[in-house]
Design a protein around this motif. Structure first.
Motif, PDB file in Angstrom:
ATOM      1  N   PHE A 182     -10.508  10.232  -0.332  1.00 23.09           N
ATOM      2  CA  PHE A 182     -10.493  11.416   0.519  1.00 23.09           C
ATOM      3  C   PHE A 182      -9.976  11.091   1.918  1.00 23.09           C
ATOM      4  O   PHE A 182     -10.706  11.070   2.905  1.00 23.09           O
ATOM      5  N   THR A 183      -8.674  10.859   1.974  1.00 22.36           N
ATOM      6  CA  THR A 183      -7.967  10.709   3.241  1.00 22.36           C
ATOM      7  C   THR A 183      -7.753  12.085   3.860  1.00 22.36           C
ATOM      8  O   THR A 183      -7.956  13.128   3.215  1.00 22.36           O
ATOM      9  N   ASP A 184      -7.296  12.113   5.104  1.00 21.18           N
ATOM     10  CA  ASP A 184      -6.997  13.389   5.750  1.00 21.18           C
ATOM     11  C   ASP A 184      -5.951  14.173   4.959  1.00 21.18           C
ATOM     12  O   ASP A 184      -6.056  15.394   4.809  1.00 21.18           O
ATOM     13  N   ARG A 185      -4.934  13.470   4.448  1.00 20.00           N
ATOM     14  CA  ARG A 185      -3.879  14.131   3.675  1.00 20.00           C
ATOM     15  C   ARG A 185      -4.442  14.808   2.427  1.00 20.00           C
ATOM     16  O   ARG A 185      -4.106  15.961   2.129  1.00 20.00           O
ATOM     17  N   GLN A 186      -5.303  14.102   1.711  1.00 18.40           N
ATOM     18  CA  GLN A 186      -5.893  14.695   0.515  1.00 18.40           C
ATOM     19  C   GLN A 186      -6.772  15.894   0.854  1.00 18.40           C
ATOM     20  O   GLN A 186      -6.742  16.921   0.163  1.00 18.40           O
ATOM     21  N   SER A 243      -4.144   7.867 -11.537  1.00 18.69           N
ATOM     22  CA  SER A 243      -3.540   9.124 -11.997  1.00 18.69           C
ATOM     23  C   SER A 243      -2.930   8.990 -13.387  1.00 18.69           C
ATOM     24  O   SER A 243      -3.130   9.845 -14.260  1.00 18.69           O
ATOM     25  N   TRP A 244      -2.189   7.918 -13.623  1.00 17.51           N
ATOM     26  CA  TRP A 244      -1.576   7.748 -14.942  1.00 17.51           C
ATOM     27  C   TRP A 244      -2.601   7.341 -15.982  1.00 17.51           C
ATOM     28  O   TRP A 244      -2.482   7.686 -17.165  1.00 17.51           O
ATOM     29  N   MET A 245      -3.644   6.632 -15.569  1.00 22.44           N
ATOM     30  CA  MET A 245      -4.684   6.216 -16.505  1.00 22.44           C
ATOM     31  C   MET A 245      -5.475   7.417 -17.027  1.00 22.44           C
ATOM     32  O   MET A 245      -5.945   7.414 -18.173  1.00 22.44           O
ATOM     33  N   SER A 246      -5.627   8.427 -16.180  1.00 17.66           N
ATOM     34  CA  SER A 246      -6.379   9.614 -16.570  1.00 17.66           C
ATOM     35  C   SER A 246      -5.494  10.692 -17.196  1.00 17.66           C
ATOM     36  O   SER A 246      -5.989  11.758 -17.556  1.00 17.66           O
ATOM     37  N   GLY A 247      -4.181  10.401 -17.318  1.00 17.45           N
ATOM     38  CA  GLY A 247      -3.273  11.377 -17.905  1.00 17.45           C
ATOM     39  C   GLY A 247      -3.022  12.576 -17.010  1.00 17.45           C
ATOM     40  O   GLY A 247      -2.803  13.684 -17.497  1.00 17.45           O
ATOM     41  N   GLN A 248      -3.033  12.357 -15.706  1.00 17.16           N
ATOM     42  CA  GLN A 248      -2.824  13.457 -14.772  1.00 17.16           C
ATOM     43  C   GLN A 248      -1.390  13.958 -14.849  1.00 17.16           C
ATOM     44  O   GLN A 248      -0.442  13.168 -14.905  1.00 17.16           O
ATOM     45  N   GLY A 249      -1.209  15.252 -14.828  1.00 17.49           N
ATOM     46  CA  GLY A 249       0.119  15.850 -14.843  1.00 17.49           C
ATOM     47  C   GLY A 249       0.542  16.311 -13.468  1.00 17.49           C
ATOM     48  O   GLY A 249      -0.131  16.076 -12.475  1.00 17.49           O
ATOM     49  N   GLY A 250       1.705  16.964 -13.407  1.00 17.09           N
ATOM     50  CA  GLY A 250       2.157  17.573 -12.166  1.00 17.09           C
ATOM     51  C   GLY A 250       2.901  16.652 -11.238  1.00 17.09           C
ATOM     52  O   GLY A 250       3.288  17.080 -10.139  1.00 17.09           O
ATOM     53  N   MET A 251       3.133  15.402 -11.633  1.00 15.55           N
ATOM     54  CA  MET A 251       3.902  14.478 -10.805  1.00 15.55           C
ATOM     55  C   MET A 251       4.396  13.310 -11.662  1.00 15.55           C
ATOM     56  O   MET A 251       4.019  12.160 -11.434  1.00 15.55           O
ATOM     57  N   ASN A 257       0.795  -1.222   0.000  1.00 14.61           N
ATOM     58  CA  ASN A 257       0.000   0.000   0.000  1.00 14.61           C
ATOM     59  C   ASN A 257       0.831   1.278   0.000  1.00 14.61           C
ATOM     60  O   ASN A 257       0.411   2.299  -0.529  1.00 14.61           O
ATOM     61  N   ALA A 258       2.017   1.253   0.584  1.00 13.31           N
ATOM     62  CA  ALA A 258       2.763   2.483   0.849  1.00 13.31           C
ATOM     63  C   ALA A 258       3.106   3.236  -0.431  1.00 13.31           C
ATOM     64  O   ALA A 258       3.530   2.639  -1.427  1.00 13.31           O
ATOM     65  N   ALA A 259       2.926   4.560  -0.398  1.00 13.20           N
ATOM     66  CA  ALA A 259       3.284   5.433  -1.520  1.00 13.20           C
ATOM     67  C   ALA A 259       3.140   6.886  -1.060  1.00 13.20           C
ATOM     68  O   ALA A 259       2.514   7.164  -0.031  1.00 13.20           O
ATOM     69  N   ARG A 260       3.725   7.801  -1.849  1.00 13.61           N
ATOM     70  CA  ARG A 260       3.535   9.241  -1.613  1.00 13.61           C
ATOM     71  C   ARG A 260       3.353   9.925  -2.964  1.00 13.61           C
ATOM     72  O   ARG A 260       4.184   9.791  -3.846  1.00 13.61           O
ATOM     73  N   ASP A 261       2.237  10.656  -3.059  1.00  9.07           N
ATOM     74  CA  ASP A 261       1.909  11.323  -4.319  1.00  9.07           C
ATOM     75  C   ASP A 261       2.287  12.800  -4.297  1.00  9.07           C
ATOM     76  O   ASP A 261       1.527  13.665  -4.733  1.00  9.07           O
ATOM     77  N   ASP A 262       3.475  13.102  -3.804  1.00  2.80           N
ATOM     78  CA  ASP A 262       3.934  14.492  -3.770  1.00  2.80           C
ATOM     79  C   ASP A 262       3.982  15.069  -5.184  1.00  2.80           C
ATOM     80  O   ASP A 262       4.461  14.433  -6.123  1.00  2.80           O
ATOM     81  N   ASN A 302       7.758   4.617  -4.290  1.00  2.08           N
ATOM     82  CA  ASN A 302       6.467   4.262  -4.864  1.00  2.08           C
ATOM     83  C   ASN A 302       6.415   2.948  -5.627  1.00  2.08           C
ATOM     84  O   ASN A 302       5.323   2.492  -5.978  1.00  2.08           O
ATOM     85  N   LEU A 303       7.585   2.310  -5.869  1.00  2.00           N
ATOM     86  CA  LEU A 303       7.574   1.098  -6.674  1.00  2.00           C
ATOM     87  C   LEU A 303       8.496   0.000  -6.148  1.00  2.00           C
ATOM     88  O   LEU A 303       8.068  -1.138  -5.971  1.00  2.00           O
TER      89      LEU A 303
END
Length: 251
Positions: free
Chosen positions: A192-196, A147-155, A93-98, A117-118
């Motif tokens: 929608f975690t606390d971080r998000q 995120s990658w499936m939707s073509g999200q940018g910024g990371m 599960n562990a990851a960071r989407d900075d 992340n990997l």
């Protein structure tokens, strides 16, 4: 909409389960849900303070560990298996989407993002596989991202790492399937975690996101945990090499 009644999985009772990144967010909910099923649950996280709180609240076994340190990771998994029994479920599960811009990324940051992340997903699977082979069964569940499936940018380093989870999952499923070990991917949408909520969930952004989903409600950590429970249980015993998107129908 009121909450429903959710499944109990007899096959998860007393089953040794290892979860990475269990001190907060989706990971903490995974720890709670597996403990509620009666699983012998251990989790790893670098966040000692929150890890101790989750362990105290749930009775799960906590190991403080930086997953980028493979020697420390292997040692923690070995000690967890000694105390819980060979792990028959692994939830990577562990990851960071900075967020990070294309122009800012240097080789050192890229390598650190891959390690965060990997890379640990592979080495956790490598560490638990011998015990699963001895048992003739096991379920490895890797967390991906839409995120990658939707073509999200910024990371870009994050989306590159998360896209690779799909290939890792399918390769492990093929390599381990002959030993009765399954490997699948859960692909969360915006959870929608606390971080998000604290970092990125503006009222306008949330409204636009929910409007784009088929089901116009927030995806919560427990929604990810419930899919994970099913993949861990014997109910999904012939399911492997698959990915399951939990995003309210946005993708």
């Amino acid at each position: 909409m009121p909450d429903g009644q959710f499944a109990t999985y007899p096959s998860l009772r007393d089953r040794p389960v290892l979860i990475t990144g269990g001190a907060s967010g989706i990971g903490a909910e995974l720890v709670r849900q597996f403990r509620a099923q009666g699983s012998r649950t251990a989790f790893l996280d670098f966040d000692d303070a929150n890890g101790r709180k989750v362990a105290e609240a749930t009775g799960a076994l906590f190991f403080q560990c930086d997953l980028r340190d493979i020697a420390a990771l292997r040692a923690a998994i070995a000690e967890g298996a000694r105390r819980c029994g060979d792990f028959l479920v692994l939830v990577n599960n562990a990851a960071r989407d900075d967020r990070h811009g294309l122009e800012t990324v240097e080789p050192e940051y890229w390598d650190e993002r891959m390690a965060t992340n990997l890379r640990h997903q592979f080495f956790c699977a490598q560490a638990v596989a011998p015990g699963m082979r001895r048992a003739g069964q096991g379920s490895i569940i890797n967390m991906g991202s839409v995120s990658w499936m939707s073509g999200q940018g910024g990371m870009p380093a994050y989306t590159a790492a998360k896209s690779a989870v799909r290939g890792l999952t399918r390769g492990l499923a093929r390599d381990l399937g002959g030993d009765g070990i399954r490997c699948n991917e859960v692909v969360p949408g915006w959870v929608f975690t606390d971080r998000q909520e604290q970092l990125w969930a503006t009222p306008e952004g949330v409204a636009a996101h929910l409007a784009a989903q088929s089901i116009h409600r927030k995806v919560m950590p427990e929604d990810i945990a419930r899919m994970t429970l099913w993949l861990a249980a014997d109910d999904s015993r012939m399911v492997t090499s698959q990915h399951f998107v939990v995003d309210g129908g946005k993708i």
